[in-house]
Motif scaffolding. Sequence first.
Motif, short mmCIF file in Angstrom:
data_model
loop_
_atom_site.label_atom_id
_atom_site.label_comp_id
_atom_site.label_asym_id
_atom_site.label_seq_id
_atom_site.Cartn_x
_atom_site.Cartn_y
_atom_site.Cartn_z
N ILE A 1 0.89 -1.16 0.00
CA ILE A 1 0.00 0.00 0.00
C ILE A 1 0.92 1.20 0.00
O ILE A 1 1.62 1.47 0.99
CB ILE A 1 -0.92 0.01 1.23
CG1 ILE A 1 -1.78 -1.24 1.28
CG2 ILE A 1 -1.79 1.26 1.23
CD1 ILE A 1 -2.62 -1.37 2.54
N ASP A 2 0.97 1.92 -1.11
CA ASP A 2 1.99 2.97 -1.23
C ASP A 2 1.67 3.88 -2.41
O ASP A 2 0.75 3.61 -3.20
CB ASP A 2 3.37 2.31 -1.44
CG ASP A 2 4.52 3.18 -0.93
OD1 ASP A 2 4.28 4.33 -0.52
OD2 ASP A 2 5.66 2.69 -0.95
N LYS A 3 2.47 4.92 -2.51
CA LYS A 3 2.45 5.74 -3.71
C LYS A 3 3.04 4.95 -4.87
O LYS A 3 3.81 4.00 -4.67
CB LYS A 3 3.28 7.01 -3.50
CG LYS A 3 2.81 7.90 -2.37
CD LYS A 3 3.76 9.06 -2.16
CE LYS A 3 3.32 9.94 -1.00
NZ LYS A 3 4.26 11.08 -0.77
N THR A 4 2.70 5.34 -6.08
CA THR A 4 3.42 4.82 -7.23
C THR A 4 4.72 5.62 -7.37
O THR A 4 4.91 6.66 -6.75
CB THR A 4 2.58 4.95 -8.51
OG1 THR A 4 2.12 6.31 -8.64
CG2 THR A 4 1.38 4.03 -8.46
N SER A 5 5.62 5.12 -8.19
CA SER A 5 6.93 5.78 -8.34
C SER A 5 7.42 5.60 -9.76
O SER A 5 6.82 4.87 -10.56
CB SER A 5 7.94 5.17 -7.36
OG SER A 5 8.21 3.82 -7.71
N GLY A 6 8.55 6.25 -10.04
CA GLY A 6 9.13 6.13 -11.37
C GLY A 6 9.43 4.69 -11.74
O GLY A 6 9.24 4.28 -12.88
N GLY A 7 9.90 3.92 -10.75
CA GLY A 7 10.19 2.52 -11.02
C GLY A 7 8.96 1.72 -11.37
O GLY A 7 8.97 0.87 -12.26
N ASP A 8 7.86 1.99 -10.69
CA ASP A 8 6.60 1.31 -11.00
C ASP A 8 6.12 1.65 -12.40
O ASP A 8 5.56 0.81 -13.11
CB ASP A 8 5.50 1.73 -10.01
CG ASP A 8 5.82 1.35 -8.57
OD1 ASP A 8 6.28 0.21 -8.36
OD2 ASP A 8 5.61 2.19 -7.68
N LEU A 9 6.32 2.91 -12.79
CA LEU A 9 5.76 3.42 -14.04
C LEU A 9 6.69 3.24 -15.24
O LEU A 9 6.34 3.62 -16.36
CB LEU A 9 5.42 4.90 -13.88
CG LEU A 9 4.44 5.23 -12.75
CD1 LEU A 9 4.38 6.73 -12.50
CD2 LEU A 9 3.06 4.69 -13.08
N ASN A 10 7.89 2.69 -15.00
CA ASN A 10 8.87 2.49 -16.07
C ASN A 10 9.16 3.80 -16.81
O ASN A 10 9.22 3.84 -18.05
CB ASN A 10 8.40 1.42 -17.05
CG ASN A 10 8.30 0.05 -16.40
OD1 ASN A 10 9.22 -0.36 -15.69
ND2 ASN A 10 7.23 -0.66 -16.64
N LEU A 11 9.35 4.86 -16.04
CA LEU A 11 9.64 6.16 -16.65
C LEU A 11 11.09 6.21 -17.12
O LEU A 11 11.97 5.59 -16.54
CB LEU A 11 9.40 7.28 -15.63
CG LEU A 11 7.96 7.41 -15.11
CD1 LEU A 11 7.90 8.52 -14.07
CD2 LEU A 11 6.99 7.70 -16.24
N ASN A 12 11.32 6.96 -18.14
CA ASN A 12 12.67 7.20 -18.63
C ASN A 12 12.77 8.69 -18.95
O ASN A 12 12.63 9.11 -20.10
CB ASN A 12 12.98 6.35 -19.86
CG ASN A 12 14.43 6.49 -20.30
OD1 ASN A 12 15.28 6.97 -19.55
ND2 ASN A 12 14.70 6.08 -21.53
N GLN A 13 12.99 9.49 -17.91
CA GLN A 13 12.94 10.94 -18.02
C GLN A 13 14.25 11.55 -17.54
O GLN A 13 14.96 10.95 -16.74
CB GLN A 13 11.78 11.50 -17.18
CG GLN A 13 10.41 11.01 -17.60
CD GLN A 13 9.94 11.64 -18.90
OE1 GLN A 13 10.45 12.67 -19.33
NE2 GLN A 13 8.95 11.02 -19.55
N PRO A 14 14.58 12.76 -18.00
CA PRO A 14 15.77 13.43 -17.47
C PRO A 14 15.59 13.74 -15.99
O PRO A 14 14.46 13.82 -15.49
CB PRO A 14 15.85 14.72 -18.31
CG PRO A 14 14.47 14.93 -18.83
CD PRO A 14 13.89 13.57 -19.01
N LEU A 15 16.69 13.92 -15.29
CA LEU A 15 16.66 14.10 -13.84
C LEU A 15 15.75 15.25 -13.43
O LEU A 15 15.02 15.16 -12.43
CB LEU A 15 18.08 14.35 -13.32
CG LEU A 15 18.23 14.40 -11.80
CD1 LEU A 15 17.81 13.09 -11.16
CD2 LEU A 15 19.67 14.74 -11.43
N GLU A 16 15.74 16.34 -14.19
CA GLU A 16 14.94 17.51 -13.83
C GLU A 16 13.45 17.17 -13.69
O GLU A 16 12.73 17.77 -12.91
CB GLU A 16 15.11 18.62 -14.88
CG GLU A 16 16.51 19.22 -14.94
CD GLU A 16 17.52 18.30 -15.64
OE1 GLU A 16 17.09 17.34 -16.33
OE2 GLU A 16 18.74 18.53 -15.47
#
Length: 489
Positions: A217-232
Amino acid sequence: MFKLFRYILSALLFTTILIACKDDLEDGSNNNNPDEAQFSVDIGDSEIPYITVDTRGVSIENEPKIIADMTIYEKKVATNVSTIGIEYRGSTSFRLSDKKSFGVESWDAEGNDIKASYFGLPEEEDWILMGHVVNETEGYMFDQTLMYHYLGYEISRNIGKYASRTKFVELELNGEYQGVYIFMEKLKRDDNRIDLSKLEPSEIDEENITGGYILKIDKTSGGDLNLNQPLEYYYTNWDDDARYSESLSFRSRYDIYGNIIGFPAFGAPYHENQYLETYFLYEYPAADEIADEQKAYIQNYIDEFETALLTDNFAADERSYAEYIDIGSFVDYFIINELCRNVDAFRLSTYLTKNKGEKLNMGPVWDMNIGFDNGDRVPIDNWVINYNQYVDKDAWMMPFWWPRLLEDAQFRAAIKSRWNSLRTNELSTAKLHLMVNEISSYLIKHGAIERNYNRWTIGVPVDYLASIESLKDFLQTRAEWMDSEISNF
């Protein structure tokens, strides 16, 4: 006058502890090697492990991990030289904190995951370098003691429940000192971590489909969403904390009050009714590996438990909800997080596990950095599970499970029995204070507190001794309040 006397007495006691306390957190003997390493700060004769990380001139990203060289020094002697992958970790903490935390994987020279042991911990490839939240611009810290995570996990282990194994270290990144960190295990399925049966996608028969599972039970995150975005991107991606989808999660059929939800799941982040929802993230098997049949099984299992919990007659002798959950694990999870006033527990950073052929378990505990004497979203004299009484329409509210469980005299009796037993030993005020004294003495004695707060400032000096006394006062007051409340269960 009394307050002044008390402060002087505390200072004298701390001095005595520093001189006389047996340093249970240390090991090894002194080293006078003339070829000792040189670091970006003078650590003197500190026995706290010192880690250097060199990213070979490449900037660290939120994702993916980049290759780096990590060296562990103990008493200024290199005891482990490793190739690692490293990335920033955290969502809210990443945005808020100038002192970043890192996810680490042990790699071979070609960048492949390999299992490795550090500080004698069981071999694995996934690790965390956890820093405490410091926002220098706005002038706040979440944990001036630097020990909330360490202490909470130690309490869990002391009562017989697995929690991430931890080690205090100091970190130097690309030649710059970063302060005191906690090197810890990442929670994952492993014989030496969360010990569950392996579940392959093909295992969908009646027996094997029953486990093992890890849900969050948690927030979603970049790892969950398979994001590939610049650090900014990650500094402002607040919507991605609430971007639930059918591929990575499922929603409870019931709202936070135990009523059937009448609107569709997977709405836009922070929609007006999100506060009513509870989502479960697939942690193991991972969302991109879990079979549809396994998703259906675990969703149905949770739904049957929730329905039983809501419909059971607590005036009767039998409890159908007990057929679905390990009561002892729920009791221990409640006790640890309530004692630590972990206001993120139950509704965020919450792990649930189900092994093959077994019931649903709560835990391990996780993420203690907003708690203890700083967890004041809930008063010191009320339960964390009553979070909804103090916070209005947070995107992540308290699920109905816990208030409902506390309505049950049988569940309250289980808490009372366990709490009274622990208070005579593992959770006695004397033992809780001793833990805090030993941890803080270790960090002070070896100069880590001074070095850390020379590096990280919030505009006013940190009174570390005062923060330790505050933590000890909190633990005593909180435990005594719980004594009083639980005695009436």
